[in-house]
Design a protein around this motif. Sequence first.
Motif, mmCIF file in Angstrom:
data_model
loop_
_atom_site.group_PDB
_atom_site.id
_atom_site.type_symbol
_atom_site.label_atom_id
_atom_site.label_comp_id
_atom_site.label_asym_id
_atom_site.label_seq_id
_atom_site.Cartn_x
_atom_site.Cartn_y
_atom_site.Cartn_z
ATOM 1 N N PHE A 287 0.814 -1.208 0.000
ATOM 2 C CA PHE A 287 0.000 0.000 0.000
ATOM 3 C C PHE A 287 0.856 1.270 0.000
ATOM 4 C CE2 PHE A 287 -3.146 -3.039 1.503
ATOM 5 C CZ PHE A 287 -4.313 -2.593 0.910
ATOM 6 N N TYR B 197 -4.672 -7.894 5.011
ATOM 7 C CA TYR B 197 -4.998 -6.895 3.991
ATOM 8 C C TYR B 197 -5.784 -5.739 4.600
ATOM 9 C CZ TYR B 197 -6.814 -4.855 -0.334
ATOM 10 O OH TYR B 197 -7.130 -3.978 -1.343
ATOM 11 N N ASP B 198 -6.799 -6.061 5.386
ATOM 12 C CA ASP B 198 -7.612 -5.012 6.007
ATOM 13 C C ASP B 198 -6.767 -4.133 6.921
ATOM 14 O OD1 ASP B 198 -9.793 -6.028 4.696
ATOM 15 O OD2 ASP B 198 -10.788 -6.826 6.478
ATOM 16 N N GLU C 212 -4.442 -1.876 4.818
ATOM 17 C CA GLU C 212 -5.176 -0.792 4.166
ATOM 18 C C GLU C 212 -5.505 0.318 5.170
ATOM 19 O OE1 GLU C 212 -8.935 -0.327 1.104
ATOM 20 O OE2 GLU C 212 -9.089 -1.798 2.724
ATOM 21 N N SER D 257 -2.284 2.244 6.201
ATOM 22 C CA SER D 257 -1.823 3.171 5.160
ATOM 23 C C SER D 257 -2.638 4.463 5.180
ATOM 24 C CB SER D 257 -1.898 2.517 3.781
ATOM 25 O OG SER D 257 -3.240 2.286 3.382
ATOM 26 N N LYS D 258 -3.938 4.349 5.444
ATOM 27 C CA LYS D 258 -4.774 5.549 5.520
ATOM 28 C C LYS D 258 -4.428 6.387 6.746
ATOM 29 C CE LYS D 258 -8.676 3.662 2.923
ATOM 30 N NZ LYS D 258 -10.111 3.238 2.956
#
Length: 249
Positions: free
Chosen positions: A26, A186-187, A190, A193-194
């Motif tokens: 990401f 993955y969750d 993600e 990264s935000k």
Amino acid sequence: MPIDYENDIILLTCANGKQCNQLIQFLLPKWKHLRLAVSSDSSRQQLLENYANKSRAHIEVVLADLAQINDCKRILEGVTALYHVGPSFHPRETEIGYNMIEAALTNNIKHFILSSVLHPSLRKLLHHDDKRYVEEALIESGLPYSILQPTNFMDLFPIQKMLSEEKPVYPTLWDPDVPFSYTSLYDLAEATSKILEQREDHFYATYQMVSTSPPMGYREVCKIVSKAIGKDIKVEQIPFQKAMERDPP
């Protein structure tokens, strides 16, 4: 405090582990300077092979012993924000967390993101207790922080093994009917990264990182997987003594 994708340096610890390898995917499209800290030369070589010269980002892979405060200070020089993953079940995990916090203060880090664990107050789980102490130190440090508390990773469920066995058995070291929540690497990546990108919006926040609802035990999980793969998975709870023989301290 504006984000500078071109010049900010992002540090990841335990960078060749399951969390950071997912997170790197990401980060590469946006961030141009990533510093990846590892404890072994084999991990260093693997990260260089996987990521060096394969993106526009400058990938710096550094060897460090995080139990040594001077190593922590060295790898944090010039860093803007970091994602600290402590080495779970390491006998010095708490000390390593303290070192990273002290080094972050020395280097005036703008954002300290800590990967902790869901319900660190459950002190009977020793690795939870280790992270609880690190959380406390980070909160009291005065550093701008975000604490992420991921739950069990469904990625670790041995689907391939279940598929390969004629009569699959899922061994568990705990009561398979105790309800858990679950998430995926993955969750988590993600969301992390935000949080890195939105920085100040997440200062002094603690997030329980959960992807599923309602909670369910591993016996129920195995029923769902059994239906999906067309095989009946037997759940087998390993007696305490056998578990100790299998996984000595």
